[in-house]
Design a protein around this motif. Structure first.
Motif, PDB file in Angstrom:
ATOM      1  N   ARG A 145      23.944 -25.001  -0.893  1.00  0.00           N
ATOM      2  CA  ARG A 145      24.156 -26.369  -1.362  1.00  0.00           C
ATOM      3  C   ARG A 145      24.773 -27.265  -0.295  1.00  0.00           C
ATOM      4  O   ARG A 145      24.234 -28.328   0.026  1.00  0.00           O
ATOM      5  CB  ARG A 145      25.058 -26.338  -2.610  1.00  0.00           C
ATOM      6  CG  ARG A 145      25.683 -27.676  -2.981  1.00  0.00           C
ATOM      7  CD  ARG A 145      24.636 -28.728  -3.334  1.00  0.00           C
ATOM      8  NE  ARG A 145      25.244 -30.036  -3.495  1.00  0.00           N
ATOM      9  CZ  ARG A 145      25.350 -30.938  -2.528  1.00  0.00           C
ATOM     10  NH1 ARG A 145      24.873 -30.680  -1.324  1.00  0.00           N
ATOM     11  NH2 ARG A 145      25.916 -32.102  -2.757  1.00  0.00           N
ATOM     12  N   TRP A 334      24.704 -35.122  -8.751  1.00  0.00           N
ATOM     13  CA  TRP A 334      25.066 -33.708  -8.613  1.00  0.00           C
ATOM     14  C   TRP A 334      23.970 -32.813  -9.179  1.00  0.00           C
ATOM     15  O   TRP A 334      23.712 -31.738  -8.638  1.00  0.00           O
ATOM     16  CB  TRP A 334      26.413 -33.426  -9.276  1.00  0.00           C
ATOM     17  CG  TRP A 334      26.436 -33.331 -10.770  1.00  0.00           C
ATOM     18  CD1 TRP A 334      26.726 -34.341 -11.645  1.00  0.00           C
ATOM     19  CD2 TRP A 334      26.178 -32.171 -11.577  1.00  0.00           C
ATOM     20  NE1 TRP A 334      26.660 -33.887 -12.940  1.00  0.00           N
ATOM     21  CE2 TRP A 334      26.321 -32.558 -12.932  1.00  0.00           C
ATOM     22  CE3 TRP A 334      25.844 -30.853 -11.289  1.00  0.00           C
ATOM     23  CZ2 TRP A 334      26.152 -31.680 -13.991  1.00  0.00           C
ATOM     24  CZ3 TRP A 334      25.659 -29.967 -12.342  1.00  0.00           C
ATOM     25  CH2 TRP A 334      25.819 -30.378 -13.664  1.00  0.00           C
ATOM     26  N   ASN A 337      21.186 -32.742  -6.584  1.00  0.00           N
ATOM     27  CA  ASN A 337      21.576 -31.915  -5.434  1.00  0.00           C
ATOM     28  C   ASN A 337      21.407 -30.425  -5.720  1.00  0.00           C
ATOM     29  O   ASN A 337      20.878 -29.658  -4.908  1.00  0.00           O
ATOM     30  CB  ASN A 337      23.032 -32.192  -5.056  1.00  0.00           C
ATOM     31  CG  ASN A 337      23.241 -33.600  -4.529  1.00  0.00           C
ATOM     32  OD1 ASN A 337      22.289 -34.241  -4.070  1.00  0.00           O
ATOM     33  ND2 ASN A 337      24.460 -34.099  -4.594  1.00  0.00           N
ATOM     34  N   TRP A 338      21.874 -29.992  -6.900  1.00  0.00           N
ATOM     35  CA  TRP A 338      21.835 -28.557  -7.207  1.00  0.00           C
ATOM     36  C   TRP A 338      20.452 -28.097  -7.645  1.00  0.00           C
ATOM     37  O   TRP A 338      20.110 -26.926  -7.490  1.00  0.00           O
ATOM     38  CB  TRP A 338      22.886 -28.220  -8.266  1.00  0.00           C
ATOM     39  CG  TRP A 338      24.257 -28.161  -7.683  1.00  0.00           C
ATOM     40  CD1 TRP A 338      25.213 -29.132  -7.721  1.00  0.00           C
ATOM     41  CD2 TRP A 338      24.815 -27.093  -6.918  1.00  0.00           C
ATOM     42  NE1 TRP A 338      26.329 -28.737  -7.038  1.00  0.00           N
ATOM     43  CE2 TRP A 338      26.114 -27.479  -6.537  1.00  0.00           C
ATOM     44  CE3 TRP A 338      24.358 -25.844  -6.519  1.00  0.00           C
ATOM     45  CZ2 TRP A 338      26.959 -26.672  -5.786  1.00  0.00           C
ATOM     46  CZ3 TRP A 338      25.188 -25.030  -5.771  1.00  0.00           C
ATOM     47  CH2 TRP A 338      26.474 -25.447  -5.411  1.00  0.00           C
ATOM     48  N   ALA A 388      30.275 -27.063  -7.838  1.00  0.00           N
ATOM     49  CA  ALA A 388      29.734 -28.343  -8.309  1.00  0.00           C
ATOM     50  C   ALA A 388      30.786 -29.193  -9.010  1.00  0.00           C
ATOM     51  O   ALA A 388      30.572 -30.394  -9.235  1.00  0.00           O
ATOM     52  CB  ALA A 388      28.562 -28.088  -9.257  1.00  0.00           C
ATOM     53  N   GLU A 391      31.662 -32.703  -7.766  1.00  0.00           N
ATOM     54  CA  GLU A 391      30.551 -33.640  -7.921  1.00  0.00           C
ATOM     55  C   GLU A 391      30.367 -34.041  -9.374  1.00  0.00           C
ATOM     56  O   GLU A 391      30.078 -35.203  -9.677  1.00  0.00           O
ATOM     57  CB  GLU A 391      29.263 -33.013  -7.390  1.00  0.00           C
ATOM     58  CG  GLU A 391      29.296 -32.716  -5.900  1.00  0.00           C
ATOM     59  CD  GLU A 391      28.062 -31.959  -5.453  1.00  0.00           C
ATOM     60  OE1 GLU A 391      27.125 -32.613  -4.947  1.00  0.00           O
ATOM     61  OE2 GLU A 391      28.031 -30.725  -5.618  1.00  0.00           O
ATOM     62  N   GLN A 394      32.742 -36.579 -10.146  1.00  0.00           N
ATOM     63  CA  GLN A 394      32.601 -37.748  -9.256  1.00  0.00           C
ATOM     64  C   GLN A 394      33.848 -37.971  -8.402  1.00  0.00           C
ATOM     65  O   GLN A 394      34.363 -39.081  -8.299  1.00  0.00           O
ATOM     66  CB  GLN A 394      32.270 -38.995 -10.085  1.00  0.00           C
ATOM     67  CG  GLN A 394      30.969 -38.876 -10.856  1.00  0.00           C
ATOM     68  CD  GLN A 394      30.631 -40.111 -11.676  1.00  0.00           C
ATOM     69  OE1 GLN A 394      31.452 -41.010 -11.817  1.00  0.00           O
ATOM     70  NE2 GLN A 394      29.429 -40.157 -12.205  1.00  0.00           N
ATOM     71  N   ILE A 400      34.750 -32.711  -2.013  1.00  0.00           N
ATOM     72  CA  ILE A 400      33.544 -31.882  -2.063  1.00  0.00           C
ATOM     73  C   ILE A 400      33.441 -31.023  -0.799  1.00  0.00           C
ATOM     74  O   ILE A 400      33.121 -29.836  -0.858  1.00  0.00           O
ATOM     75  CB  ILE A 400      32.292 -32.770  -2.224  1.00  0.00           C
ATOM     76  CG1 ILE A 400      32.358 -33.519  -3.556  1.00  0.00           C
ATOM     77  CG2 ILE A 400      31.014 -31.937  -2.135  1.00  0.00           C
ATOM     78  CD1 ILE A 400      31.283 -34.581  -3.731  1.00  0.00           C
TER      79      ILE A 400
END
Length: 594
Positions: A145, A334, A337-338, A388, A391, A394, A400
């Motif tokens: 990631r 997020w 992204n994952w 995660a 993320e 926020q 992060i």
């Protein structure tokens, strides 16, 4: 600065620190390589032990397992913490006083048998190799990631870094590297938890926030979480829904497995005196508690955050709004992204462009009324939850990046300790003690480094095809340690009459039955083509999970050992005197390594 660049800088700086420490603390002798010349300060050793102890399973996987199961997976916390207390009080001081380098070294000398030494080496290798797979899995998840590479590439990068500082520094380099890694991982774990606790409850300390009021709803946080889970068709979070027998056996397996972990035990060989071993244990418990008391809050708050992300109106009303889930087009970054890592995936089963998350095996009434097609979050690898978390909440980009460095520090610190235990067993207990007793110190040091290199290569290969979530794989390793090494160590210290025949038989019975049970009821350890443990619960013997069988294996180990002892002569008088001497305070700290 974009997130990828920030991640790269923070992670790269941590790696540079680890390599720099290894160069500074390079091992020049076997005493340096195996035990850091027994000169480590107890506080430093406590922090290094905590880093060695809090692996990828603790940092990456444990909160995820708690988040998706709830109270039932608190066994990980109870077993691992209780086991460390057991190790610190019952074993560590006496093993340090015995004055050896490795666990097989102790077992071989205490039971006056090369066969006992060999069985201990085999037990150590089986357990440590199983354990290290979980660390490599965790490193691969973090790399995939945050550095935007596939998991395989991430494993190769992690292996290279570990190879440099572990092979070069040995125990001396690993000790100070683990001190740095502890600082990185505890800061990385705590800061996001503090932010999220403030967001959800207004409480600075996550430990307090877990039992405080959820700001949006006005309900206690755990009550609110129970409420939304039940509305989605899941079991409540705070109830116990599994087998009490398995819970007890699993907790016992983790506890006594912890006390038999060779890579943790050898940390207590690095301090100058027996009293320092006790001090190290106390400091390590403090350092461990800083993370372990935060983990339940991380799990509960992250689970609630995931649900309110999918049903965003919940934040505004304080009630779960099942009729207005988030659309695929509006899903947060997020999730995007994952999804790219393959560890998170959605499927629009209803074809309406929105994400619905609920238990399709026990759907809420509205799902049945409106004909919904089932849970559309089809993949959520539990190992991603902690990584995660910033993320999801926020949090700022630097948080992060910090969590990325912390996850990698947790995985690499324990991997290095395990690899050192493996290489020491091969070079010191097999080559030096059994195959070539006349080997020079330089030759033994070279053998240790070559063994370390081979161990890293094997760990990398196995990490490419992990058999389950990091914490589950580690739980199997603990079961193996519980059933083989722990009983032998306990009897070696507290049973003067226990002889070599009893100890060898006990280890073989304990390890053999546990391995057989695991391989029988986990479908050859993993389901080919997946990374999921096989589920054959209906066929388990007496309903005992393979993850819990280590405690049964330990009982069988003790029983077999004492049955054989009753049929044979007890240990020789000089061995009984030796055992008595390591339990007497007089002369503490004077034992020297051979």
């Amino acid at each position: 600065m974009d997130q990828f660049t920030l991640n790269l800088i923070v992670v790269g700086a941590s790696f540079a620190l680890y390599v720099g420490i290894a160069i500074w603390a390079r091992a020049g002798t076997t005493a340096d390589f195996y035990a850091a010349s027994r000169g480590v300060n107890p506080i430093v050793n406590g922090a290094a032990t905590a880093a060695d102890w809090m692996s990828a399973a603790s940092f990456i996987s444990m909160a995820g397992l708690i988040a998706f199961v709830g109270y039932g997976n608190s066994t990980f916390l109870m077993g691992w913490t209780g086991g460390y207390v057991l190790l610190a009080l019952l074993l560590a001081p006496y093993l340090r006083k015995f004055g050896r380098f490795t666990v097989p070294d102790f077992i071989g000398d205490r039971f006056y048998s090369q066969t006992a030494r060999l069985v201990a080496v085999v037990s150590l290798l089986v357990m440590s190799i199983t354990y290290v797979i979980g660390q490599m899995t965790g490193a691969g998840v973090a790399f995939s990631r945050f550095l935007e590479v596939d998991a395989s590439t991430g494993l190769f990068i992690a292996s290279t870094v570990v190879f440099i500082y572990a092979v070069l520094g040995g125990m001396k380099g690993i000790t100070y590297t683990q001190l740095a890694q502890y600082c990185v991982l505890i800061v990385a774990y705590t800061i996001p938890a503090v932010f999220i606790s403030l967001q959800l409850t207004g409480q600075f300390l996550p430990q307090i926030g877990l039992f405080s009021t959820h700001t949006e709803s006005g309900l206690p946080l755990l009550t609110k979480l129970d409420q939304v889970l039940v509305e989605l068709g899941f079991r409540d979070y705070t109830g116990h829904h599994g087998s009490t027998l398995n819970m007890v056996l699993f907790t016992m397996s983790l506890m006594i497995g912890t006390a038999g972990l060779p890579h943790v035990i050898i940390r207590f060989f690095t301090v100058p005196k027996v009293s320092d071993a006790r001090k190290s244990a106390g400091w390590a418990l403090v350092f461990i508690a800083l993370l372990y008391t935060v983990a339940p809050a991380v799990g509960a708050m992250a689970r609630l955050n995931i649900i309110t992300t999918i049903y965003p109106n919940t934040l505004a009303t304080g009630e779960l709004d099942l009729e207005n889930p988030i659309s695929y087009a509006d899903k947060p970054q997020w999730m995007v992204n994952w999804e790219q890592t393959g560890l998170l995936a959605f499927e629009d089963k209803a074809g309406d462009g929105v994400i619905r998350y609920y238990n399709e095996a026990n759907p809420p009434a509205i799902a049945t009324e409106q004909g919904w097609q089932g849970n559309e979050m089809v993949t959520f690898n539990q190992d991603i939850l902690v990584l995660a978390n910033p993320e999801i909440a926020q949090l700022p980009g630097w948080v992060i990046a910090l969590i990325a460095a912390g996850g990698l520090a947790a995985a690499l610190s324990t991997a290095a300790g395990l690899l050192l235990a493996i290489s020491s067993a091969v070079s010191h207990d097999l080559i030096k003690s059994m195959i070539n007793p006349g080997i020079s110190e330089k030759g033994e040091l070279l053998a240790a480094r070559i063994s370390m290199g081979f161990a890293i290569a094997l760990a990398t290969y196995l990490g490419l095809n992990p058999p389950g979530f990091a914490a589950q794989v580690v739980a199997l390793a603990f079961g193996l340690a519980a059933s083989s090494l722990f009983p032998a160590i306990m009897m070696g210290i507290f049973s003067k009459k226990m002889n070599s025949a009893g100890a060898v038989t006990g280890m073989l019975v304990g390890l053999g039955t546990t391995v057989l049970y695991i391989f029988t009821y986990l479908g050859w350890f993993f389901i080919p083509g997946t990374n999921m443990l096989a589920n054959t619960a209906d066929n388990w013997l007496f309903g005992i999970s393979p993850l819990s069988f280590g405690a049964v294996g330990a009982i069988l180990n003790f029983a077999a050992a004492y049955i054989v002892l009753a049929m044979t002569r007890p240990a020789p008088p000089e061995i009984q005197e030796l055992v008595e001497s390591i339990r007497v305070p007089r002369g503490a700290g004077t034992a020297q390594a051979h």
